[in-house]
Design an enzyme around this catalytic site. Sequence first.
Site, PDB file in Angstrom:
ATOM      1  N   ARG A  80      36.132  33.605  46.270  1.00 38.02           N
ATOM      2  CA  ARG A  80      36.898  34.677  46.037  1.00 38.02           C
ATOM      3  C   ARG A  80      37.311  35.342  47.254  1.00 38.02           C
ATOM      4  O   ARG A  80      38.534  35.902  47.329  1.00 38.02           O
ATOM      5  CB  ARG A  80      36.575  35.591  45.009  1.00 38.02           C
ATOM      6  CG  ARG A  80      37.177  36.577  44.457  1.00 38.02           C
ATOM      7  CD  ARG A  80      36.720  37.527  43.077  1.00 38.02           C
ATOM      8  NE  ARG A  80      35.385  38.043  43.787  1.00 38.02           N
ATOM      9  CZ  ARG A  80      34.456  38.629  42.817  1.00 38.02           C
ATOM     10  NH1 ARG A  80      34.814  38.660  41.571  1.00 38.02           N
ATOM     11  NH2 ARG A  80      33.345  39.448  43.232  1.00 38.02           N
ATOM     12  N   LYS A 183      39.968  40.993  45.886  1.00 38.40           N
ATOM     13  CA  LYS A 183      38.961  42.049  46.002  1.00 38.40           C
ATOM     14  C   LYS A 183      39.368  42.872  47.498  1.00 38.40           C
ATOM     15  O   LYS A 183      38.671  42.510  48.283  1.00 38.40           O
ATOM     16  CB  LYS A 183      37.389  41.479  45.843  1.00 38.40           C
ATOM     17  CG  LYS A 183      36.740  42.730  45.603  1.00 38.40           C
ATOM     18  CD  LYS A 183      35.265  41.980  45.093  1.00 38.40           C
ATOM     19  CE  LYS A 183      34.218  43.197  45.047  1.00 38.40           C
ATOM     20  NZ  LYS A 183      34.346  43.796  44.108  1.00 38.40           N
ATOM     21  N   GLU A 219      41.238  46.154  32.821  1.00 39.33           N
ATOM     22  CA  GLU A 219      39.940  45.996  33.083  1.00 39.33           C
ATOM     23  C   GLU A 219      39.362  47.408  33.324  1.00 39.33           C
ATOM     24  O   GLU A 219      40.239  48.350  33.019  1.00 39.33           O
ATOM     25  CB  GLU A 219      39.440  45.113  34.456  1.00 39.33           C
ATOM     26  CG  GLU A 219      40.203  45.555  35.612  1.00 39.33           C
ATOM     27  CD  GLU A 219      39.725  44.521  36.745  1.00 39.33           C
ATOM     28  OE1 GLU A 219      38.560  43.966  36.702  1.00 39.33           O
ATOM     29  OE2 GLU A 219      40.212  44.491  37.701  1.00 39.33           O
TER      30      GLU A 219
END
Length: 338
Positions: A80, A183, A219
Amino acid sequence: MENINWADLTFGYLKTDYNVRSYYRNGQWSDLEISDSEFINLHIAATSLHYGQEAFEGLKAFKGKDGKIRIFRMRENALRMQASSRGIMMAEFPIELFEKAVVEVVKQNLRFVPPYESGASLYIRPLLIGTSAQVGVKPAKEYLFVVFVTPVGPYFKEGFKTTPVGIFREYDRAAPHGTGTIKVGGNYAASLVAGEIAHSKGYSAVLYLDAKEKKYIDECGPANFFGIKNNTYITPLSSSILPSITNKSLMQLAEDTGMTVERRPVPLEELATLEEAGMCGTAAVISPIQRVDDVDKNQSYIFSKDGKPGAVSEKLYNKLRAIQYGEEEDKYGWTTII
Ligand code: PLP
Ligand code: COI
């Protein structure tokens, strides 16, 4: 070392002994370096400071009853972080070097891994930033990777208890096809105002709706959202949420226990039909949701009347923890024993 009261730890920063670093220069990552400094020396025109070339990760190490230390799914975090790098044009940090750095930083700070009984864990925070100077909006030529650790307790101080979350329609955290799926620090900067408003009104997190239509659930602050109904685990599919490694794990565990898993757009109205709802993430683990208030619409969706977590959330929580602490067979090879 001052005595650490492990059981009272919150999700905060506590200085540990060492961090591990690698520098990207002339197109190459350096060998890992171990540092005992909490500081970095940064150019005033570094791209991380001006143009947000910054990505981070979060993962945890757990000490089991057997005394062994397990790191959970670090390869997923390595992958990620590479996706984050591609998203904001940073040099990608190699997977094997990431894993080596994570293992090394835990080994260098063994005395900070909380004991089994405490319920606390060692949070591992990898960081990648653009370090070289640019005044025009361009990617840096040089980068720094650093990983540090800090022992933590629960992210939401309630731990495995239900809390309310709020929808605040005036705020978005990420645009569809923007940076929500990676992220990067900018997403978190964009969430601070709504987050503070939510906290001041007694909510543990903001539940974001999709930014374009405000029809679907995205989210939940620093965590993914899931709902349970009819023996089905339901979680949003969206182009603006982070692909949570915890969520991915829970989907597998739900399937293993005979549940159906649905990853699809979740319309807001569907909240009224859910039997349970929760937030999930490395920091949040599973944080069950007591109710969702759609604040601007003056509407509430209640999941727990008595404040207790639902039975399915509890079962999934226990299964995940059992693997992380080495009490249940790790049949997918999710953990790395130090
Ligand atoms: N969503 C956001 C915005 C997050 O910051 C996090 C935390 O990393 C998550 C979801 C959960 O992801 P993971 O389970 O990989 O920690
Ligand atoms: C995590 O769950 O690891 C996170 O990164 C969430 C938050 C602390 C940013």
